[in-house]
Write an enzyme that holds these catalytic residues in place. Structure first.
Site, short mmCIF file in Angstrom:
data_model
loop_
_atom_site.label_atom_id
_atom_site.label_comp_id
_atom_site.label_asym_id
_atom_site.label_seq_id
_atom_site.Cartn_x
_atom_site.Cartn_y
_atom_site.Cartn_z
N THR A 1 27.79 39.16 39.68
CA THR A 1 28.14 38.31 38.55
C THR A 1 26.89 38.03 37.72
O THR A 1 26.92 38.08 36.48
CB THR A 1 28.75 36.98 39.04
N LYS B 1 25.87 40.89 35.46
CA LYS B 1 26.61 40.98 34.20
C LYS B 1 26.05 40.01 33.16
O LYS B 1 25.84 40.37 32.00
CB LYS B 1 28.10 40.68 34.43
N HIS C 1 42.42 35.05 45.93
CA HIS C 1 41.07 35.25 45.42
C HIS C 1 40.96 36.47 44.51
O HIS C 1 40.44 36.36 43.41
CB HIS C 1 39.98 35.23 46.49
N ASP D 1 49.99 56.51 22.78
CA ASP D 1 50.74 55.36 23.28
C ASP D 1 50.42 55.20 24.77
O ASP D 1 49.58 55.92 25.30
CB ASP D 1 52.26 55.58 23.08
N SER E 1 56.83 42.73 37.44
CA SER E 1 56.33 43.00 36.10
C SER E 1 54.85 43.40 36.14
O SER E 1 54.44 44.37 35.50
CB SER E 1 56.53 41.75 35.24
N SER E 2 54.06 42.64 36.91
CA SER E 2 52.62 42.94 36.99
C SER E 2 52.37 44.33 37.58
O SER E 2 51.50 45.06 37.12
CB SER E 2 51.89 41.93 37.86
N TRP F 1 50.20 24.85 42.64
CA TRP F 1 50.34 26.28 42.30
C TRP F 1 50.02 27.14 43.51
O TRP F 1 50.36 28.32 43.55
CB TRP F 1 49.47 26.66 41.11
N SER G 1 31.94 42.40 26.71
CA SER G 1 31.03 43.55 26.63
C SER G 1 31.25 44.38 25.37
O SER G 1 30.47 45.27 25.07
CB SER G 1 31.19 44.45 27.86
N TYR H 1 39.95 36.97 40.16
CA TYR H 1 39.15 38.00 39.49
C TYR H 1 39.99 38.85 38.55
O TYR H 1 39.49 39.40 37.57
CB TYR H 1 38.36 38.84 40.50
N HIS I 1 52.14 23.43 35.52
CA HIS I 1 51.01 23.71 34.65
C HIS I 1 50.21 24.88 35.20
O HIS I 1 49.93 25.85 34.50
CB HIS I 1 50.11 22.47 34.50
N GLU J 1 43.21 37.52 42.77
CA GLU J 1 43.91 37.05 41.57
C GLU J 1 42.95 36.36 40.60
O GLU J 1 43.02 36.57 39.39
CB GLU J 1 45.04 36.10 41.98
N HIS K 1 37.05 31.17 51.64
CA HIS K 1 36.23 30.09 51.08
C HIS K 1 37.11 29.01 50.44
O HIS K 1 36.62 27.95 50.12
CB HIS K 1 35.16 30.61 50.11
N HIS K 2 38.39 29.31 50.28
CA HIS K 2 39.31 28.27 49.83
C HIS K 2 39.80 27.43 51.00
O HIS K 2 40.56 26.49 50.82
CB HIS K 2 40.51 28.91 49.12
N ARG L 1 41.89 15.78 44.00
CA ARG L 1 42.71 16.37 42.95
C ARG L 1 44.18 16.10 43.24
O ARG L 1 44.55 15.67 44.32
CB ARG L 1 42.42 17.87 42.84
C1 HEM Z 1 30.08 33.20 41.35
C2 HEM Z 1 31.33 33.27 41.36
C3 HEM Z 1 32.25 32.30 42.09
C4 HEM Z 1 32.10 31.68 43.28
C5 HEM Z 1 30.93 31.77 44.22
C6 HEM Z 1 33.29 30.89 43.48
C7 HEM Z 1 33.53 30.10 44.58
C8 HEM Z 1 34.65 29.31 44.77
C9 HEM Z 1 34.93 28.53 45.93
C10 HEM Z 1 34.04 28.44 47.15
C11 HEM Z 1 36.11 27.89 45.74
C12 HEM Z 1 36.85 26.99 46.72
C13 HEM Z 1 36.50 25.58 46.50
C14 HEM Z 1 37.32 24.63 47.31
O1 HEM Z 1 38.57 24.66 47.21
O2 HEM Z 1 36.72 23.83 48.04
C15 HEM Z 1 36.58 28.28 44.45
C16 HEM Z 1 37.76 27.84 43.88
C17 HEM Z 1 38.34 28.42 42.78
N1 HEM Z 1 37.76 29.38 41.98
FE1 HEM Z 1 35.90 30.12 42.16
N2 HEM Z 1 34.11 31.04 42.44
C18 HEM Z 1 33.53 31.91 41.56
C19 HEM Z 1 34.04 32.37 40.39
C20 HEM Z 1 35.34 32.16 40.00
C21 HEM Z 1 35.98 32.86 38.93
C22 HEM Z 1 35.36 33.94 38.09
C23 HEM Z 1 37.25 32.38 38.86
C24 HEM Z 1 38.38 32.75 37.93
C25 HEM Z 1 38.31 33.25 36.79
C26 HEM Z 1 37.38 31.36 39.86
C27 HEM Z 1 38.52 30.64 40.05
C28 HEM Z 1 38.70 29.73 41.04
C29 HEM Z 1 39.91 28.98 41.24
C30 HEM Z 1 41.19 29.09 40.42
C31 HEM Z 1 39.68 28.14 42.32
C32 HEM Z 1 40.57 27.04 42.87
C33 HEM Z 1 41.85 27.43 43.43
C34 HEM Z 1 42.59 26.20 43.87
O3 HEM Z 1 42.27 25.65 44.93
O4 HEM Z 1 43.51 25.78 43.16
N3 HEM Z 1 36.20 31.25 40.53
N4 HEM Z 1 35.67 29.14 43.87
CU LIG Z 2 38.11 32.30 45.59
#
Ligand code: HEM
Ligand SMILES: [Cu+2]
Lengths: 534, 391
Positions: free
Chosen positions: A331, A334, A256, A108, A172-173, A144, A271, A260, A79, A258, A305-306, A453
């Site tokens: 952020t 914006k 990370h 084009d 591809s990307s 994932w 916008s 963004y 998924h 990714e 931070h992950h 999770r």
């Molecule tokens: C203010 C902006 C953001 C902050 C401060 C932030 C912070 C964080 C932090 C600290 C985690 C880790 C949490 C943990 O695993 O304990 C996290 C996870 C995640 N964030 Fe954000 N985030 C922000 C915006 C975004 C945006 C814009 C996206 C994507 C469009 C995003 C997608 C994700 C994803 C996919 C994960 C989890 C990945 C995984 O463990 O599977 N975040 N974020």
């Molecule tokens: Cu992140």
């Protein structure tokens, strides 16, 4: 190039598409390829959605009802992979293909043949990845994020196919990104300086650089996995002197940026839509550009931070906490700019605008939970619970995905020459809006209450929230099937659309007829400030 | 005097916390209309650290709520008032250096305000050292091993803690009990009021050890020793779960810590160590077929059945059947060796590292005489010791 060659063979320069299957297989046309990308990503979206519904069906009640834990893990893994690499990313590339040449006043994309290749790799990559689900031992089951050594020493044999599929997606990307950068930097109409580029073009330019920077890192990670699995190296194998934590550093150095990559183009789309329906110029264009650039820069220095629970020294934890918190500033800029654009506008609320406003609100909620997650000592409590699941689904579903849906409704008249059915569009919006919140809002609570999770079964105190969440997921899933119906119906029997399909729409694409001609701008248009800046 | 002040401060804190909890609880109740308020928020927990974490969580949360109310308030005000249908003409402004500077600088200041307490709590958590006792926590697919590090007894006390929720409950064939999925065969026991250090690591893949009520979580990474500590004031039983995806039974390896009053803990520990010493002294004894089968069945159901299944049928092709297997019917020493050393590159672990000679002998004996197998030989603890020495 290709145009010169075509001109040799045909008398008529402005020829239309070839007929039948060949048109799609051999096409080098940015619109055809954009269409292919969009339909492909929609198909992947439905596949990924079915997997999500398997997950939610199993979690509807405590106990194991439908699937075994091994299979459950394959569902969560695929998924995630399919939604990220198969649905969201290709959808944005599809939009880039359709829109960038029209928005910069080009005929084009710069590299049309590579464009064809970068699309046609994808069905093979995903065909291969999905086929692993039917192999002996099953498909990828390690999440994932595929942390080693679960994805190496302990992986099912099919992991080799997964690695190859990731390589293909990466290729591809990268090709797509090179093409986008080449188009934007070389093919803008005279007079369109960088600081007059539409926001969607700006955000994609920066996204493309992010992709080129991090896809090779991902490729490196999977290559090291391949070596660990087949050639007895020990990059990530502690018993051989390797380091499983190094895998995570490499993965998140890709991962990370990714996330963004999946949101910057969304910023661009919103916008365009908000100013169009507020009938007012985008507020703070310059700061928007700088905000995107600083988010992109910061996205390279926050990856750990992950990994707060992985066991880092205090100084490391503090650095990644502060840098992550800092991302909230651009952020926020914006979000404030979008609201200031709406402020004292003359707003109407057609479907794209509804999705865009929902984007601003719900994405911001994801930003709040992101900020909470950035606070290291409390992240220990949130990490790897449903709180994180709620966070990233708020930024990705009503964030990235809503922006894509909004874009489809917004530019649909330009693409097809037909108007979609406004009532049906609004029904689709409200169903999606309710579905998404019913699904993901309760996950904040189950996370705070302590539900980890990626588990197929859970203690009884989480039962209520999971049940609500599952109901929401089915509402959301069905409303996307409804989306398909709305689109097909509108393609077949929509009302003819005006060239400037929305009263407040600005940008070179709206100066073209609807539907847009096969080769967008055969002669460079005159770039007027009031058109491109709104 | 100072004490009283402290107590008052604590009480104030508690009242503040309670207020917050009710506030959050009520908003959330309104939002979802279900479940008790306690289930809607992070738990306060039972340690100084967990309370600091809770307070920090509430501080950040409330700041976010305040910003949210403000920002969304402005947004919705605009949505309701600045409509074309109300005859509003669009304004033409599109930038303002002052505003844009303000909403860059003010959020930065708010972030600094957040960062200060966050840093303090984090620093407090990193206050390792000065511990009264240490326990090694080792994650396995899919169980935890606890080893009391104690030079006096040469680290004698070590045991596995395996989920004890019956399969019937998981497969909905019987009613789910109170601590469904959160119960284990043997609790980790620690005393109140002593600083306990946990050294966290893993044997196979990455796991994560989390006790929410203590406010501590750390990944268990193979080849790495992570450090955590806690001091718990209230006796009780505290439950958590593995929080890093670790394969098939990731959802089924709970963590249960029982906190005993100090004296009670000391008594338990002494008796546990002495009975362990007695048991270890008895490996030379010869056991009867019945004794081996009885012990073997327990070991099998705890350590083997998650893959080879309770009926010995396995799950082809990854987890081979024991019933009718060539190994179980073949030479005994080959069977013993396989269990002791595992099979490299597969999920079959080297159980010689996890089980003692009596457990190893009995489980092999059991496998050779259960599920219709009939090897007709005996496996004794001494045979295991001989084999291990022979290597
Ligand atoms: C203010 C902006 C953001 C902050 C401060 C932030 C912070 C964080 C932090 C600290 C985690 C880790 C949490 C943990 O695993 O304990 C996290 C996870 C995640 N964030 Fe954000 N985030 C922000 C915006 C975004 C945006 C814009 C996206 C994507 C469009 C995003 C997608 C994700 C994803 C996919 C994960 C989890 C990945 C995984 O463990 O599977 N975040 N974020
Ligand atoms: Cu992140």
């Amino acid at each position: 190039m290709s145009e010169v060659i075509h001109a040799d063979h045909h008398d008529d320069h402005a020829h239309g598409p070839a007929k039948g299957l060949k048109r799609w297989l051999f096409t080098t046309n940015h619109k055809d390829i954009g269409t292919l990308y969009l339909w492909f990503s929609f198909a992947m979206f439905l596949v990924g959605g079915v997997l999500a519904l398997v997950i939610r069906a199993e979690l509807f009640q405590p106990g194991l009802q439908f699937v075994q834990p091994e299979f459950f893990n394959q569902m969560t893994t695929n998924h995630g992979l399919i939604m990220v690499f198969g649905a969201i990313m290709p959808a944005f590339v599809g939009l880039a293909n359709w829109l960038i040449p029209m928005q910069v006043g080009a005929p084009d994309m710069a590299l049309p043949r590579m464009n064809n290749l970068s699309f046609w790799i994808l069905p093979f990559a995903f065909g291969m990845m999905i086929s692993t689900l039917f192999m002996e031992g099953g498909g990828p089951n390690f999440g994932w994020t595929f942390y080693a050594p679960l994805s190496t020493t302990y992986a099912p044999p099919s992991v080799t196919y997964f690695i190859f599929a990731v390589h293909l997606m990466g290729a591809s990307s990268i090709m797509g990104s090179i093409n986008i950068i080449a188009t934007i930097l070389n093919m803008r109409a005279p007079g369109m300086t960088l600081m007059k580029m539409p926001m969607f073009v700006w955000t994609w330019l920066i996204t493309a650089y992010l992709l080129i920077a991090v896809m090779p890192v991902l490729a490196g990670a999977v290559t090291m996995m391949l070596f660990d699995i087949h050639f007895d190296t020990s990059f990530f194998n502690a018993a051989g002197g390797g380091d499983p934590v190094m895998f995570q550093h490499i993965f998140w150095f890709f991962g990370h940026p990714e996330v963004y990559i999946m949101i910057l183009p969304a910023f661009g789309i919103v916008s365009h839509i908000i100013p169009a329906f507020a009938r007012k110029r985008l507020f703070g264009y310059t700061s928007m550009v700088y905000a995107v650039a600083s988010i992109a820069f910061l996205s390279f220095i926050v990856w750990a931070h992950h990994m707060f629970t992985v066991g880092m020294p205090l100084a490391g934890q503090l650095f990644f906490m502060y840098s992550t918190m800092l991302i909230a500033v651009p952020t926020g800029v914006k979000v404030f700019n979008w609201i200031a654009t709406m402020w004292r506008g003359s707003m109407t609320f057609e479907t794209p605008m509804l999705f865009a406003i929902a984007f601003v609100v719900l994405f911001t909620m994801g930003g709040f939970s992101g900020l909470m997650l950035a606070i290291t000592p409390v992240d220990y409590q949130y990490h790897d619970t449903y709180f994180v699941v709620a966070h990233f689904h708020y930024v990705l579903v009503p964030g990235a995905l809503f922006s894509i849906i909004a874009a489809v409704y917004f530019w649909f008249p330009k693409w097809t020459g037909k108007m979609y059915d406004e009532t049906l569009g609004k029904i689709h919006f409200w169903l999606s809006f309710v579905g998404v919140n019913v699904t993901f809002f309760p996950q904040h609570f189950s996370g705070l209450a302590g539900m980890p999770r990626r588990i197929p079964d859970y203690p009884l105190q989480f039962a209520d929230f999971n049940m609500i969440s599952s109901v929401g997921a089915f509402i959301f899933g069905l409303s996307q099937v409804f989306f398909l119906y709305v689109i097909i119906k509108s393609i077949r029997s929509g009302q003819p659309a005006a060239d400037r399909s929305w009263e407040g729409a600005k940008g070179l694409e709206w100066t073209l007829p609807s539907p847009a001609p096969y080769h967008s701008f055969t002669h460079p248009p005159v770039v007027k400030d009031e058109e491109v800046l709104g | 005097m100072k004490n009283q002040l402290c107590r008052m401060k604590n009480q104030l804190c508690r009242i503040k916390r309670q207020l917050w909890r009710t506030m959050v609880g009520m908003t959330s109740l309104l939002l979802t209309g279900v479940a008790a308020a306690d289930e809607l928020n992070l738990r306060v927990g039972v340690t100084d650290i967990s309370r600091q974490v809770y307070d920090l969580h509430m501080t950040i949360f409330l700041i976010c709520v305040a910003i949210g109310v403000l920002v969304f308030g402005v947004l919705f005000w605009s949505v309701f008032n600045h409509r074309k249908s109300k005859g509003v003409e669009a304004a033409t402004f599109h930038e303002s250096t002052k505003l844009e500077l303000a909403w860059t600088i003010v959020p930065t200041l708010i972030l600094i305000v957040m960062a200060v307490p966050a840093t303090q709590v984090l620093v407090a958590m990193y206050d390792t050292g000065g511990e009264d006792m240490s326990i090694e926590v080792r994650g396995y697919q899919w169980k935890w091993q606890y080893k009391y590090l104690d030079d006096d007894y040469n680290n004698t006390l070590s045991f596995f803690s395996v989920m004890s929720t019956p399969r019937d409950e998981i497969y909905n064939q019987s009613v789910k009990g109170d601590n469904y999925l959160l119960q284990v065969d043997e609790h980790l026991r620690i005393p109140t009021n002593r600083k306990v250090r946990f050294l966290i690591t893993a044997e196979d893949v990455i796991h994560a050890w989390w006790v929410p009520d203590f406010g501590i979580k750390r990944d268990a990474v193979p080849g790495m020793l992570n450090e955590l500590w806690t001091v718990v004031e209230e006796p009780g039983i505290y439950r958590g779960q593995c929080t890093e995806l670790c394969g098939k039974d990731h959802g089924f390896m709970p963590i249960v810590v029982e906190v005993l009053p100090e004296a009670e803990f000391d008594a338990w520990y002494a008796s546990k160590v002495s009975s362990e010493l007695v048991r270890q002294g008895s490996f030379g004894e010869t056991l009867s077929h019945e004794e081996l089968m009885a012990q073997g069945e327990t070991v099998y159901s705890t350590y083997c059945a998650s893959c080879h299944l309770a009926n010995g049928e396995g799950v082809a092709p990854v987890f081979p059947a024991i019933a009718g297997s060539a190994v179980a019917m073949g030479p005994r020493d080959d069977h013993l060796n396989l269990v002791i050393n595992g099979v490299a590159g597969t999920a079959m672990q080297a159980f010689g590292r996890q089980l003692d000679p009596a457990q190893l002998a009995s489980v092999v004996h059991y496998q050779r005489h259960a599920f219709g197998n009939d090897a007709g030989d005996m496996s004794q603890p001494q045979d295991v010791i001989n084999l291990s020495n022979g290597q």
